[in-house]
Design an enzyme around this catalytic site. Structure first.
Site, PDB file in Angstrom:
ATOM      1  N   HIS A  98     -10.123  -9.370 -51.223  1.00 15.04           N
ATOM      2  CA  HIS A  98     -10.495  -9.372 -49.800  1.00 15.04           C
ATOM      3  C   HIS A  98     -11.293  -8.030 -49.643  1.00 15.04           C
ATOM      4  O   HIS A  98     -11.211  -7.161 -50.598  1.00 15.04           O
ATOM      5  CB  HIS A  98      -9.173  -9.441 -48.857  1.00 15.04           C
ATOM      6  CG  HIS A  98      -9.507  -9.365 -47.411  1.00 15.04           C
ATOM      7  ND1 HIS A  98     -10.152  -8.427 -46.847  1.00 15.04           N
ATOM      8  CD2 HIS A  98      -9.576 -10.522 -46.756  1.00 15.04           C
ATOM      9  CE1 HIS A  98     -10.317  -8.839 -45.587  1.00 15.04           C
ATOM     10  NE2 HIS A  98      -9.998 -10.024 -45.400  1.00 15.04           N
ATOM     11  N   LYS A 145      -2.872 -10.523 -42.735  1.00  9.87           N
ATOM     12  CA  LYS A 145      -3.075  -8.792 -43.056  1.00  9.87           C
ATOM     13  C   LYS A 145      -1.667  -8.307 -42.828  1.00  9.87           C
ATOM     14  O   LYS A 145      -0.560  -8.599 -43.058  1.00  9.87           O
ATOM     15  CB  LYS A 145      -4.233  -8.322 -42.198  1.00  9.87           C
ATOM     16  CG  LYS A 145      -5.470  -9.286 -42.183  1.00  9.87           C
ATOM     17  CD  LYS A 145      -6.604  -8.552 -41.589  1.00  9.87           C
ATOM     18  CE  LYS A 145      -7.681  -9.282 -41.490  1.00  9.87           C
ATOM     19  NZ  LYS A 145      -9.100  -8.821 -41.286  1.00  9.87           N
ATOM     20  N   GLU A 174     -16.945 -14.050 -46.859  1.00 11.76           N
ATOM     21  CA  GLU A 174     -16.827 -13.190 -45.873  1.00 11.76           C
ATOM     22  C   GLU A 174     -17.723 -12.139 -45.716  1.00 11.76           C
ATOM     23  O   GLU A 174     -17.489 -11.187 -46.288  1.00 11.76           O
ATOM     24  CB  GLU A 174     -15.252 -12.640 -46.115  1.00 11.76           C
ATOM     25  CG  GLU A 174     -14.220 -13.876 -45.975  1.00 11.76           C
ATOM     26  CD  GLU A 174     -12.781 -13.495 -45.765  1.00 11.76           C
ATOM     27  OE1 GLU A 174     -12.498 -14.093 -44.670  1.00 11.76           O
ATOM     28  OE2 GLU A 174     -12.445 -12.250 -46.016  1.00 11.76           O
ATOM     29  N   SER A 178     -14.551 -13.428 -38.210  1.00 11.95           N
ATOM     30  CA  SER A 178     -14.248 -13.576 -36.588  1.00 11.95           C
ATOM     31  C   SER A 178     -14.627 -14.959 -36.234  1.00 11.95           C
ATOM     32  O   SER A 178     -15.041 -15.133 -35.147  1.00 11.95           O
ATOM     33  CB  SER A 178     -15.694 -12.699 -36.163  1.00 11.95           C
ATOM     34  OG  SER A 178     -15.214 -11.400 -36.269  1.00 11.95           O
ATOM     35  N   GLY A 216     -13.350  -9.004 -38.493  1.00 10.32           N
ATOM     36  CA  GLY A 216     -12.798  -8.243 -37.292  1.00 10.32           C
ATOM     37  C   GLY A 216     -13.450  -7.625 -36.497  1.00 10.32           C
ATOM     38  O   GLY A 216     -13.218  -6.860 -35.740  1.00 10.32           O
ATOM     39  N   ASN A 274      -4.942 -15.537 -42.792  1.00 11.78           N
ATOM     40  CA  ASN A 274      -4.712 -14.182 -43.290  1.00 11.78           C
ATOM     41  C   ASN A 274      -4.114 -13.317 -42.225  1.00 11.78           C
ATOM     42  O   ASN A 274      -4.974 -12.816 -41.476  1.00 11.78           O
ATOM     43  CB  ASN A 274      -6.032 -13.469 -43.880  1.00 11.78           C
ATOM     44  CG  ASN A 274      -5.860 -12.123 -44.553  1.00 11.78           C
ATOM     45  OD1 ASN A 274      -4.732 -11.715 -44.384  1.00 11.78           O
ATOM     46  ND2 ASN A 274      -7.077 -11.576 -44.921  1.00 11.78           N
ATOM     47  N   GLU A 308     -11.050  -5.811 -47.556  1.00 12.33           N
ATOM     48  CA  GLU A 308     -10.292  -4.632 -47.431  1.00 12.33           C
ATOM     49  C   GLU A 308      -9.806  -4.179 -48.294  1.00 12.33           C
ATOM     50  O   GLU A 308      -9.649  -2.854 -48.731  1.00 12.33           O
ATOM     51  CB  GLU A 308      -9.470  -5.166 -46.213  1.00 12.33           C
ATOM     52  CG  GLU A 308      -9.943  -5.211 -44.837  1.00 12.33           C
ATOM     53  CD  GLU A 308      -9.189  -6.158 -44.075  1.00 12.33           C
ATOM     54  OE1 GLU A 308      -8.235  -6.560 -43.941  1.00 12.33           O
ATOM     55  OE2 GLU A 308      -9.908  -6.520 -42.667  1.00 12.33           O
TER      56      GLU A 308
HETATM   57  C1  PEP Z   1     -10.079 -11.944 -42.810  1.00 13.43           C
HETATM   58  O1  PEP Z   1      -9.416 -11.121 -42.817  1.00 13.43           O
HETATM   59  O2  PEP Z   1     -10.270 -12.466 -43.870  1.00 13.43           O
HETATM   60  C2  PEP Z   1     -10.900 -12.311 -41.824  1.00 13.43           C
HETATM   61  C3  PEP Z   1     -12.002 -13.143 -41.728  1.00 13.43           C
HETATM   62  O3  PEP Z   1     -10.561 -11.651 -40.443  1.00 13.43           O
HETATM   63  P1  PEP Z   1     -11.215 -12.036 -38.925  1.00 13.43           P
HETATM   64  O4  PEP Z   1     -11.173 -13.523 -38.724  1.00 13.43           O
HETATM   65  O5  PEP Z   1     -10.266 -11.270 -37.940  1.00 13.43           O
HETATM   66  O6  PEP Z   1     -12.451 -11.679 -38.962  1.00 13.43           O
END
Ligand code: PEP
Length: 251
Positions: free
Chosen positions: A96, A12, A168, A214, A174, A10, A98
């Site tokens: 997601h 983003k 998630e 992460s 992040g 992703n 976000e």
């Molecule tokens: C994500 O954006 O779905 C995500 C898991 O980000 P990160 O790997 O940076 O934590």
């Protein structure tokens, strides 16, 4: 039951057009011949078409990070499932955290988008996950149950097999705070039970559940070794060839 793992990046709201194309070209080269899993990248929508053009005929699929549920019309700023299909998309990330927490997207809206994506033949990657305070107060499963029930309401047993669920935990996205492999496995097992309850055991065994939060090339192996973890949705570590390849290779 062996489920085919999916590692999806992703991107983003990152990278320029040039950087997106370079990353796609780099990944295409290094991932050539890897066929023991599914691989996808999800660039910003405006870069989906050029990235899909680079990856055409390769073993790397392309996804979008969002879509609107209506087919066409006066929906300024939105794009439709048909438009995504038109430019070579196979996947779309929905709900997601976000989008849920920054843009106020509800499970009801995610549900409309899930139906639209399935009707168009896109594979929805539907994200669910709890906030830190929800984990700390022991309500993780209730929160996820609500997100699963809401996001998949009215989705048939035939269609949910095609969906990917991304667990998630919001506190791990992040932040560098990855869930332990056991924490991830526990929630994945709980999600599989929710799918079994809402559908049946066979469907629950088929549906792919990715972990996201992460994930990097150092921690991926242990998480992906868990029997109910069917891949990873990767943010930060998907923005460069080497860490993303490292995650792919740890499968
Ligand atoms: C994500 O954006 O779905 C995500 C898991 O980000 P990160 O790997 O940076 O934590």
């Amino acid at each position: 039951m062996t489920r085919r793992l999916l590692i999806a990046g992703n991107w983003k709201m990152n990278l320029s057009l040039t950087a997106s194309i370079e990353l796609a070209e780099g990944l295409k080269k290094v991932a050539a011949g890897i066929n023991n899993l599914d691989i996808a990248v999800c660039p910003p929508s405006i870069y989906v078409q050029p990235v899909a053009a680079v990856l055409k005929g390769s073993n790397i699929g392309v996804g979008a990070q969002n879509v609107y549920f209506e087919q066409e019309g006066a929906f300024t700023g939105e794009i439709s499932v048909g438009m995504l299909k038109d430019v070579g998309c196979q996947y779309v990330i929905l709900g997601h955290s976000e989008r849920r927490h920054i843009l106020g997207e509800s499970s009801e809206l995610v549900n409309l988008k899930t139906h639209a994506a399935l009707a168009a033949g896109l594979i929805p990657i539907v994200c669910v996950g709890e906030l830190l305070k929800e984990r700390e107060t022991g309500t993780t499963e209730q929160v996820i149950q609500r997100q699963i029930d809401g996001s998949f309401s009215g989705v048939s047993a035939e269609d949910i097999r095609k969906c990917v669920i991304a667990y998630e935990p919001v506190w791990a996205i992040g932040t560098g705070k990855v869930a332990t492999p056991d924490q991830a496995e526990d929630v994945h097992v709980a999600i599989r039970k929710m799918i079994e309850k809402n559908y049946n055991k066979e469907v629950a065994e088929i549906v792919r559940i990715q972990y996201g939060g992460s994930v990097n090339d150092k921690n991926a192996k242990e998480i992906l070794a868990k029997p109910n973890v069917d891949g990873a949705l990767v943010g930060g570590a998907s923005l460069k060839v080497d860490p993303f390849l490292g995650i792919i290779k740890s499968v």
